[in-house]
Enzyme design. Structure first.
Site, PDB file in Angstrom:
ATOM      1  CE  LYS A 113      41.364  38.138  48.776  1.00  0.00           C
ATOM      2  NZ  LYS A 113      42.578  38.621  49.487  1.00  0.00           N
TER       3      LYS A 113
ATOM      4  CG  ASN B  35      40.656  38.195  43.667  1.00  0.00           C
ATOM      5  OD1 ASN B  35      40.700  38.989  42.743  1.00  0.00           O
ATOM      6  ND2 ASN B  35      41.611  38.138  44.603  1.00  0.00           N
TER       7      ASN B  35
ATOM      8  CG  HIS C  36      44.565  46.259  48.906  1.00  0.00           C
ATOM      9  ND1 HIS C  36      45.477  46.121  47.885  1.00  0.00           N
ATOM     10  CD2 HIS C  36      44.145  45.010  49.207  1.00  0.00           C
ATOM     11  CE1 HIS C  36      45.596  44.837  47.580  1.00  0.00           C
ATOM     12  NE2 HIS C  36      44.803  44.149  48.369  1.00  0.00           N
TER      13      HIS C  36
END
Length: 437
Positions: free
Chosen positions: A128, A151, A197
């Site tokens: 990303k 981010n 995660h």
């Protein structure tokens, strides 16, 4: 900075005063809101006070609220690093009926006060950052006003608003998506979903559902771009199939000629490029400008970044590859690899890399995972050395490599056993390469 009229007269609590938190406090105060702010780091508290101390006791209150929440507060704003599933303050806020949001949600709320614009949101376990930077670069090449945030880059609220016709390009982690409920992206992109995660979610399905929320927030007619190379992403694309012309899928077997784009080599960058092309087309960018952007794009630091060529040997810094799934395409990108691998592992296998181990002529294991990875690789690649440190691995790989080979740092692990973060690890790799005789 980006401000919003709706925040005036409201009260917000901001937990965490690093870059995005500090920018959030500034945007809220500049909009006329009252702010209760806290960070365990005294230096961060002092930095906020140095800028806004003239409002202390009036609209700014720096006080430790980490174990309580006032039900009269309009919203609790936390950094994406706060684990919403276990943090007691997040649970207390929900119990009190106080929304828990992040700076991306504040940006979504501020959009109606901004000049007419569009927003691109890009998520995925891997790729990303590159795709976000690539879309941003293509837009700049085409002369479109654009900002990059989320981010990556600077905090979005701390940047100057774009003029009419601008495009905000946001890299969005699952954590950031969790903290927004109204971000309506004109173009939303999902590259892939692989296990990551999972300590923050109710299993892999919960993690995938977090990614899928990016599309659920879109208005009718807005475009979805989905890579279908993994089962979870393919299932999400199937659920969006009714959108017909508003859905673009990127199959893993789509062939694309990357030879004209020097910084976009390897199968993973094929997908990144295809996603960026789909976004640019959805935004009305012409083919010539898209091609010019792809050809002139330069790699992000620590993401398949070419740092040097010495005696015909290329040295590539892919420190951002913190899991085996993100390392696998890096191995696939080069025919003869001296692979530096290891760190603080996220699992007990390298199975995702298995298909490309025939490209590895030697492996050098480092960090906490060094003994395990040595055992995993010793019967699968011609040479394996338990180097221990990054500096030793670079020196030994450089000595063994021959012209045409690539020394690749793609650790498949987090960095926290030996470095402050993946950027520190990548910087150490560059320093080690520069120190070679």
């Amino acid at each position: 900075m980006i401000v919003a009229s709706d925040w005036a007269g409201k009260t917000f609590a901001v937990l965490g005063l690093a870059r995005s938190g500090a920018a959030t406090v500034s945007a809220l105060l500049a909009s006329g809101a009252d702010v209760l702010a806290w960070d365990d780091d005294a230096a961060r508290r002092e930095a906020v006070f140095a800028q806004w101390g003239h409002l202390s006791g009036e609209r700014l209150f720096i006080d430790d609220f980490s174990d309580w929440i006032d039900p009269e507060i309009d919203a609790l704003i936390v950094s994406p690093g706060v684990p919403l599933n276990i943090h007691p303050l997040a649970a207390a806020a929900r119990a009190a009926g106080v929304p828990v949001i992040g700076d991306i949600e504040l940006f979504a709320q501020a959009r109606k006060d901004l000049p007419p614009h569009k927003v691109v949101g890009i998520t995925g376990t891997n790729g990303k950052s590159t795709t976000t930077a690539l879309v941003h670069h293509i837009l700049k090449t085409a002369g479109v006003p654009t900002l990059m945030g989320g981010n990556i880059g600077l905090p979005i609220l701390g940047q100057e608003p774009l003029p009419r016709g601008g495009v905000y390009v946001l890299e969005l982690s699952s954590y950031q998506i969790d903290l927004t409920s109204s971000l309506d992206c004109d173009v939303a992109v999902l590259l892939n979903i692989t296990p990551d995660h999972l300590d923050r979610y109710d299993g892999f399905a919960g993690y995938a559902a977090s990614k899928a929320r990016l599309f659920a927030m879109q208005s009718a007619g807005h475009v979805a771009v989905v890579g279908t190379g993994d089962e979870a992403s393919a299932n999400i694309a199937q659920g969006l199939a009714g959108r017909t012309d508003d859905l673009v899928t990127i199959a893993p077997d789509m062939v694309i000629d990357q030879r004209r784009w020097p910084a976009l080599q390897g199968p993973h960058n094929a997908q990144n490029a295809q996603a960026a092309i789909a976004v640019a087309r959805a935004l009305g960018i012409d083919a010539a400008a898209i091609e010019a952007g792809l050809a002139s794009y330069a790699s992000l630091p620590h993401r398949m970044q070419h740092v040097a060529t010495r005696h015909g040997v290329a040295f590539v810094n892919d420190s951002k590859a913190t899991n085996p799934e993100s390392t696998a395409p890096a191995l696939a990108a080069f025919p003869r690899v001296h692979w530096i691998v290891g760190g603080k592992r996220k699992g007990d296998d390298l199975d995702a890399c298995a298909a490309h181990l025939d490209h590895v002529v030697a492996a050098y294991t480092i960090g906490e995972a060094a003994p395990l990875f040595f055992d995993l690789l010793k019967d699968k690649v011609p040479v394996v050395e338990q180097s221990g440190t990054l500096e030793a691995a670079v020196a030994h790989a450089a000595a063994a490599a021959r012209p045409g080979d690539t020394v690749l740092l793609s650790p498949a692990c987090a960095s926290f056993d030996q470095f402050r973060d993946y950027e520190g690890r990548g910087d150490a790799f560059r320093a080690a390469v520069e120190a070679l005789a």
